[in-house]
Design a protein around this motif. Sequence first.
Motif, mmCIF file in Angstrom:
data_model
loop_
_atom_site.group_PDB
_atom_site.id
_atom_site.type_symbol
_atom_site.label_atom_id
_atom_site.label_comp_id
_atom_site.label_asym_id
_atom_site.label_seq_id
_atom_site.Cartn_x
_atom_site.Cartn_y
_atom_site.Cartn_z
ATOM 1 N N GLU A 148 0.838 -1.322 0.069
ATOM 2 C CA GLU A 148 -0.022 -0.068 -0.024
ATOM 3 C C GLU A 148 0.839 1.301 0.008
ATOM 4 O OE1 GLU A 148 -2.134 2.902 0.062
ATOM 5 O OE2 GLU A 148 -1.335 2.909 1.996
ATOM 6 N N GLU A 149 0.874 1.975 -1.175
ATOM 7 C CA GLU A 149 1.764 3.176 -1.132
ATOM 8 C C GLU A 149 1.660 4.284 -0.294
ATOM 9 O OE1 GLU A 149 2.588 2.301 -6.192
ATOM 10 O OE2 GLU A 149 1.425 3.935 -5.327
ATOM 11 N N THR A 150 0.478 4.556 -0.148
ATOM 12 C CA THR A 150 0.182 5.873 0.714
ATOM 13 C C THR A 150 0.588 5.971 2.089
ATOM 14 O OG1 THR A 150 -1.810 6.199 -0.433
ATOM 15 C CG2 THR A 150 -1.474 7.429 1.495
ATOM 16 N N THR A 151 0.634 4.352 2.614
ATOM 17 C CA THR A 151 1.030 4.449 4.145
ATOM 18 C C THR A 151 2.338 3.488 4.018
ATOM 19 O OG1 THR A 151 -0.038 2.241 4.454
ATOM 20 C CG2 THR A 151 -1.464 4.198 5.148
ATOM 21 N N ALA A 152 2.786 3.203 2.860
ATOM 22 C CA ALA A 152 4.333 2.300 3.023
ATOM 23 C C ALA A 152 4.058 1.039 3.920
ATOM 24 C CB ALA A 152 5.293 3.106 3.500
ATOM 25 N N THR A 153 3.015 0.497 3.595
ATOM 26 C CA THR A 153 2.454 -0.836 4.240
ATOM 27 C C THR A 153 2.764 -1.811 3.287
ATOM 28 O OG1 THR A 153 0.805 0.319 5.688
ATOM 29 C CG2 THR A 153 0.879 -2.286 5.641
ATOM 30 N N LEU A 154 3.568 -2.976 3.627
ATOM 31 C CA LEU A 154 3.897 -4.195 3.020
ATOM 32 C C LEU A 154 3.085 -5.332 3.608
ATOM 33 C CD1 LEU A 154 5.287 -5.782 0.579
ATOM 34 C CD2 LEU A 154 7.126 -6.104 2.454
ATOM 35 N N PHE A 155 2.180 -6.039 3.017
ATOM 36 C CA PHE A 155 1.439 -7.264 3.383
ATOM 37 C C PHE A 155 2.279 -8.241 3.030
ATOM 38 C CE2 PHE A 155 -1.394 -3.752 2.559
ATOM 39 C CZ PHE A 155 -2.529 -3.692 3.807
ATOM 40 N N THR A 156 2.734 -8.957 4.198
ATOM 41 C CA THR A 156 4.006 -10.103 3.626
ATOM 42 C C THR A 156 3.674 -11.427 3.982
ATOM 43 O OG1 THR A 156 4.418 -10.238 6.382
ATOM 44 C CG2 THR A 156 5.548 -8.408 5.255
ATOM 45 N N SER A 157 2.242 -11.759 4.089
ATOM 46 C CA SER A 157 1.762 -13.150 4.219
ATOM 47 C C SER A 157 2.420 -13.883 5.267
ATOM 48 C CB SER A 157 1.796 -13.388 2.634
ATOM 49 O OG SER A 157 1.296 -15.096 2.923
ATOM 50 N N ASP A 158 3.038 -14.895 4.779
ATOM 51 C CA ASP A 158 3.575 -15.816 5.926
ATOM 52 C C ASP A 158 5.365 -15.450 5.967
ATOM 53 O OD1 ASP A 158 1.491 -17.962 6.390
ATOM 54 O OD2 ASP A 158 1.936 -18.570 4.370
ATOM 55 N N LEU A 159 5.622 -14.497 5.198
ATOM 56 C CA LEU A 159 7.030 -13.843 5.802
ATOM 57 C C LEU A 159 6.982 -13.563 7.101
ATOM 58 C CD1 LEU A 159 8.241 -12.078 2.550
ATOM 59 C CD2 LEU A 159 8.936 -14.499 3.336
ATOM 60 N N PHE A 160 7.895 -13.803 7.883
ATOM 61 C CA PHE A 160 7.966 -13.361 9.302
ATOM 62 C C PHE A 160 6.947 -13.937 10.448
ATOM 63 C CE2 PHE A 160 9.615 -9.642 6.690
ATOM 64 C CZ PHE A 160 10.845 -9.644 7.468
ATOM 65 N N THR A 161 6.585 -14.968 9.972
ATOM 66 C CA THR A 161 5.496 -15.960 10.721
ATOM 67 C C THR A 161 6.257 -15.977 12.198
ATOM 68 O OG1 THR A 161 4.127 -16.879 9.155
ATOM 69 C CG2 THR A 161 4.828 -18.249 11.279
ATOM 70 N N HIS A 162 5.513 -15.950 13.178
ATOM 71 C CA HIS A 162 5.960 -16.145 14.617
ATOM 72 C C HIS A 162 4.782 -16.752 15.352
ATOM 73 C CE1 HIS A 162 5.757 -12.005 14.441
ATOM 74 N NE2 HIS A 162 5.418 -11.905 15.655
ATOM 75 N N VAL A 163 5.042 -17.583 16.521
ATOM 76 C CA VAL A 163 3.930 -18.116 17.173
ATOM 77 C C VAL A 163 3.611 -17.353 18.502
ATOM 78 C CG1 VAL A 163 4.916 -20.319 16.206
ATOM 79 C CG2 VAL A 163 5.569 -19.490 18.429
ATOM 80 N N GLY A 164 2.500 -17.839 18.983
ATOM 81 C CA GLY A 164 1.914 -17.335 20.149
ATOM 82 C C GLY A 164 1.170 -16.002 19.794
ATOM 83 N N THR A 197 14.533 -11.893 -3.880
ATOM 84 C CA THR A 197 12.966 -11.502 -3.928
ATOM 85 C C THR A 197 12.666 -10.626 -2.547
ATOM 86 O OG1 THR A 197 12.119 -13.419 -5.071
ATOM 87 C CG2 THR A 197 10.506 -12.107 -3.868
ATOM 88 N N ILE A 198 13.183 -10.991 -1.288
ATOM 89 C CA ILE A 198 12.958 -10.312 -0.310
ATOM 90 C C ILE A 198 13.760 -9.001 -0.352
ATOM 91 C CG2 ILE A 198 13.167 -10.296 2.308
ATOM 92 C CD1 ILE A 198 12.818 -13.340 2.139
ATOM 93 N N ARG A 199 14.773 -8.965 -0.807
ATOM 94 C CA ARG A 199 15.389 -7.668 -1.010
ATOM 95 C C ARG A 199 14.966 -6.768 -1.861
ATOM 96 N NH1 ARG A 199 19.900 -11.602 -0.604
ATOM 97 N NH2 ARG A 199 21.075 -11.129 1.420
ATOM 98 N N ARG A 200 14.047 -7.061 -2.724
ATOM 99 C CA ARG A 200 13.408 -6.618 -3.758
ATOM 100 C C ARG A 200 12.234 -5.588 -3.005
ATOM 101 N NH1 ARG A 200 8.711 -8.848 -7.380
ATOM 102 N NH2 ARG A 200 7.662 -6.964 -8.218
ATOM 103 N N LEU A 201 11.658 -6.599 -1.887
ATOM 104 C CA LEU A 201 10.669 -5.864 -1.202
ATOM 105 C C LEU A 201 11.275 -4.816 -0.215
ATOM 106 C CD1 LEU A 201 8.990 -9.164 -0.097
ATOM 107 C CD2 LEU A 201 8.288 -7.595 -1.887
ATOM 108 N N ALA A 202 12.575 -4.945 -0.201
ATOM 109 C CA ALA A 202 13.250 -4.020 1.006
ATOM 110 C C ALA A 202 13.198 -2.888 0.353
ATOM 111 C CB ALA A 202 14.473 -4.674 1.403
ATOM 112 N N ARG A 203 13.650 -2.679 -0.951
ATOM 113 C CA ARG A 203 13.962 -1.586 -1.555
ATOM 114 C C ARG A 203 12.646 -0.652 -1.785
ATOM 115 N NH1 ARG A 203 17.058 -5.342 -4.981
ATOM 116 N NH2 ARG A 203 15.459 -5.553 -6.530
ATOM 117 N N LEU A 204 11.502 -1.348 -1.592
ATOM 118 C CA LEU A 204 10.263 -0.269 -1.306
ATOM 119 C C LEU A 204 10.190 0.559 -0.045
ATOM 120 C CD1 LEU A 204 7.676 -3.210 -1.889
ATOM 121 C CD2 LEU A 204 8.260 -1.390 -3.512
ATOM 122 N N GLN A 205 10.984 0.295 0.805
ATOM 123 C CA GLN A 205 11.475 0.871 2.003
ATOM 124 C C GLN A 205 10.078 0.945 2.798
ATOM 125 O OE1 GLN A 205 13.282 4.359 0.766
ATOM 126 N NE2 GLN A 205 15.192 3.711 1.241
#
Length: 245
Positions: A148-164, A197-205
């Motif tokens: 989402e460009e306006t808020t610079a929000t990346l929807f990551t799906s299962d990337l960064f999954t953690h429990v609890g 692929t993940i570094r490409r996401l990082a370039r979105l800042q």
Amino acid sequence: METRIDEIAERIYRLSTFLPRAGQSGFTFNQFLVDAEEPLLFHCGQRALFPAVSRAAARITDLRRLRWIAFSHIEADECGALDEWLDAAPDATVTHGAIGCAIWLNDQAPRPPRALADGEVLDLGGRRVRRLDTPHVPHCWDAGLLYEETTATLFTSDLFTHVGNPPALTHGDIIGPAVAAEKHSGFTAVTPATGGTIRRLARLQPRTLAVMHGSSLSGDAVPALESLAGFYDDLLQQGMARGSA
């Protein structure tokens, strides 16, 4: 079963359902509602969660206002309740990448999907979401994410999954818990393209990471994405070394 609502960025809401018996520490299943002139839901959740999640979404907006339904890849927690959401939102269109439409949605969706090209933008009216093709990241050929460009929000799906059942939003470390979960479950399809692929996401800042399982991250997300890319690079090298031993 209760679904919690938290605003993780302006007019972007996390709808989180904690299942305490999922795994040893329990697990959160998070959907995200982008409230705009044409509201968008990212992740449908499983069919069993639909009553709780839809009640929560209806506290934010009339479900009949929903215009777009999206998800990362074909999996029960991503799109299991797709039919139920389309029934509740008669003017909504499901959108996905070209591969996902070709291998599943064109045949299985109750009404025609909208295929988005890599980098294509949907103008929601006050919010703009960009489709990012990420094959096999986190897994599945059809995988893709939204930014989402306006808020610079990346929807990551299962990337960064953690429990609890951690807080909805954190400014702290999500890499440590994400690495621990990956080492335990091995849910990511690690290929030579994963790190890039993940570094490409990082370039979105991005300034917010909307995480499907666990806390979302607020603040500069580039270091977290770069660290995750490095972890998967190392994991790939270790696997190749074992294979050649």
